[in-house]
Design an enzyme around this catalytic site. Structure first.
Site, PDB file in Angstrom:
ATOM      1  N   SER A   8      48.622  -4.565  -8.457  1.00 42.12           N
ATOM      2  CA  SER A   8      48.720  -3.196  -7.630  1.00 42.12           C
ATOM      3  C   SER A   8      48.864  -3.711  -6.150  1.00 42.12           C
ATOM      4  CB  SER A   8      47.367  -2.393  -8.016  1.00 42.12           C
ATOM      5  OG  SER A   8      46.239  -3.373  -7.945  1.00 42.12           O
ATOM      6  N   GLU A  10      48.435  -2.023  -2.338  1.00 46.26           N
ATOM      7  CA  GLU A  10      47.742  -1.059  -1.214  1.00 46.26           C
ATOM      8  C   GLU A  10      48.660  -0.809   0.124  1.00 46.26           C
ATOM      9  OE1 GLU A  10      43.391  -1.197  -0.416  1.00 46.26           O
ATOM     10  OE2 GLU A  10      44.037  -1.576   1.696  1.00 46.26           O
ATOM     11  N   ASP A 101      33.231   3.859   6.058  1.00 45.12           N
ATOM     12  CA  ASP A 101      32.605   3.583   7.485  1.00 45.12           C
ATOM     13  C   ASP A 101      32.544   5.023   8.166  1.00 45.12           C
ATOM     14  OD1 ASP A 101      32.839   0.946   6.969  1.00 45.12           O
ATOM     15  OD2 ASP A 101      34.871   1.015   7.348  1.00 45.12           O
ATOM     16  N   PHE A 208      40.646  -9.213  11.659  1.00 43.18           N
ATOM     17  CA  PHE A 208      40.485  -8.485  10.432  1.00 43.18           C
ATOM     18  C   PHE A 208      39.169  -9.024   9.793  1.00 43.18           C
ATOM     19  CE2 PHE A 208      44.539  -6.313   8.803  1.00 43.18           C
ATOM     20  CZ  PHE A 208      44.483  -5.443   9.799  1.00 43.18           C
ATOM     21  N   HIS A 258      45.493  -7.684  -6.731  1.00 45.38           N
ATOM     22  CA  HIS A 258      45.889  -6.373  -5.876  1.00 45.38           C
ATOM     23  C   HIS A 258      46.179  -6.636  -4.616  1.00 45.38           C
ATOM     24  CE1 HIS A 258      44.883  -2.096  -4.548  1.00 45.38           C
ATOM     25  NE2 HIS A 258      44.299  -2.664  -3.496  1.00 45.38           N
TER      26      HIS A 258
END
Length: 279
Positions: A8, A10, A101, A208, A258
């Protein structure tokens, strides 16, 4: 395609018309990988909600299954009920349920404290209309009090009605396998799909990772720093590292992969080609 080969991808909602146009081309480049679904992220407090919805609509119109990230911080039962109805009407059948968040300057607010509350509410309201994914943290959520507390929180989300989980990215396969083993001991038997972050920029990756608590093994960090501004070497090294990680995960029985695409196609395509997963 067997489960071990399933993948998958994102995306995040583009902020400009140019970004939206570029993302359309990126998706077309990635669709030959036959992703099980494409997920679209959701900003703090739903700040990118309009962009998320329009991107989901495009993915669905392109004949792909689309999953929406769905964060509950600051949400009310009524607002969630309304969004669930919208997702259902659009044809979205999969949700990635998150606490989310807080946007800056926001009080805690809302009627949901944890992702498990959101999962339980979605199940109670909609039955089996949606397949629900939750987040997992092989290297422990940065705000967790302890590894044990984090595992218990994960088990609570699963018991609330999650169908499967997607992990935060990591570069140490042992962390993933240990997490799956520990979850299994708690009676958690849903598929836990590893999240894969391709490496194409060392500064972006380090930024990140510092922000989200993902561990960059020291040897990877030092190699990346050693390449300085040599983008070609960073990409070649990143491709090798992530391909090797995916090989280990698949060999160990991970139920799929993913990919966090960062709205780029080249690195994900190159990794999948190395793995023999390309069309």
């Amino acid at each position: 395609m067997n489960a071990n080969n399933s993948l998958s991808i994102e995306f995040f909602p583009p902020k400009t018309p140019e970004g939206a146009e570029k993302l359309r081309a990126v998706r077309q480049a990635l669709y030959p990988l036959k992703p099980q679904f494409c997920s679209v992220t959701y900003g703090a407090g739903g700040s990118t909600q309009a962009g998320t919805i329009s991107t989901l609509k495009e993915i669905l119109s392109e004949g792909m299954a689309a999953a929406s990230h769905f964060s509950c911080i600051g949400a009310t039962r009524d607002s969630v009920r309304q969004q669930l109805a919208e997702f259902k009407a659009m044809g979205v059948k999969r949700l990635v349920a998150l606490r989310g968040d807080l946007p800056s300057g926001y009080g805690a607010g809302g009627e949901f404290q944890y992702a498990s509350d959101l999962v339980a509410f979605i199940r109670a309201e909609t039955g089996d209309d949606f397949s629900i994914e939750v987040a997992a943290y092989p290297e422990i959520h940065p705000q967790a009090k302890s590894a044990e507390a984090d595992l218990q929180a994960f088990a609570t989300k699963v018991k609330a009605g999650a169908d499967s989980a997607i992990t935060q990215y990591f570069y140490n396969s042992d962390a993933y396998f240990r997490f799956v083993e520990d979850a299994d001991k708690l009676g958690v038997h849903i598929p836990i799909v590893p999240g894969i972050m391709p490496i194409s920029s060392s500064s972006q990756l380090l930024r990140f990772s510092d922000a989200c608590g993902a561990e960059i093994p020291r040897w990877i960090r030092l190699r990346l720093q050693g390449y300085g501004d040599d983008i070609a070497s960073i990409k070649a090294f990143g491709l090798e590292v992530v391909t090797d990680l995916c090989d280990q995960l698949r060999a160990g029985g991970a139920p799929g992969l993913h990919f966090y695409s960062m709205n780029q196609s080249a690195t994900t395509l190159a990794i999948c080609k190395n793995l023999g997963l390309s069309a």
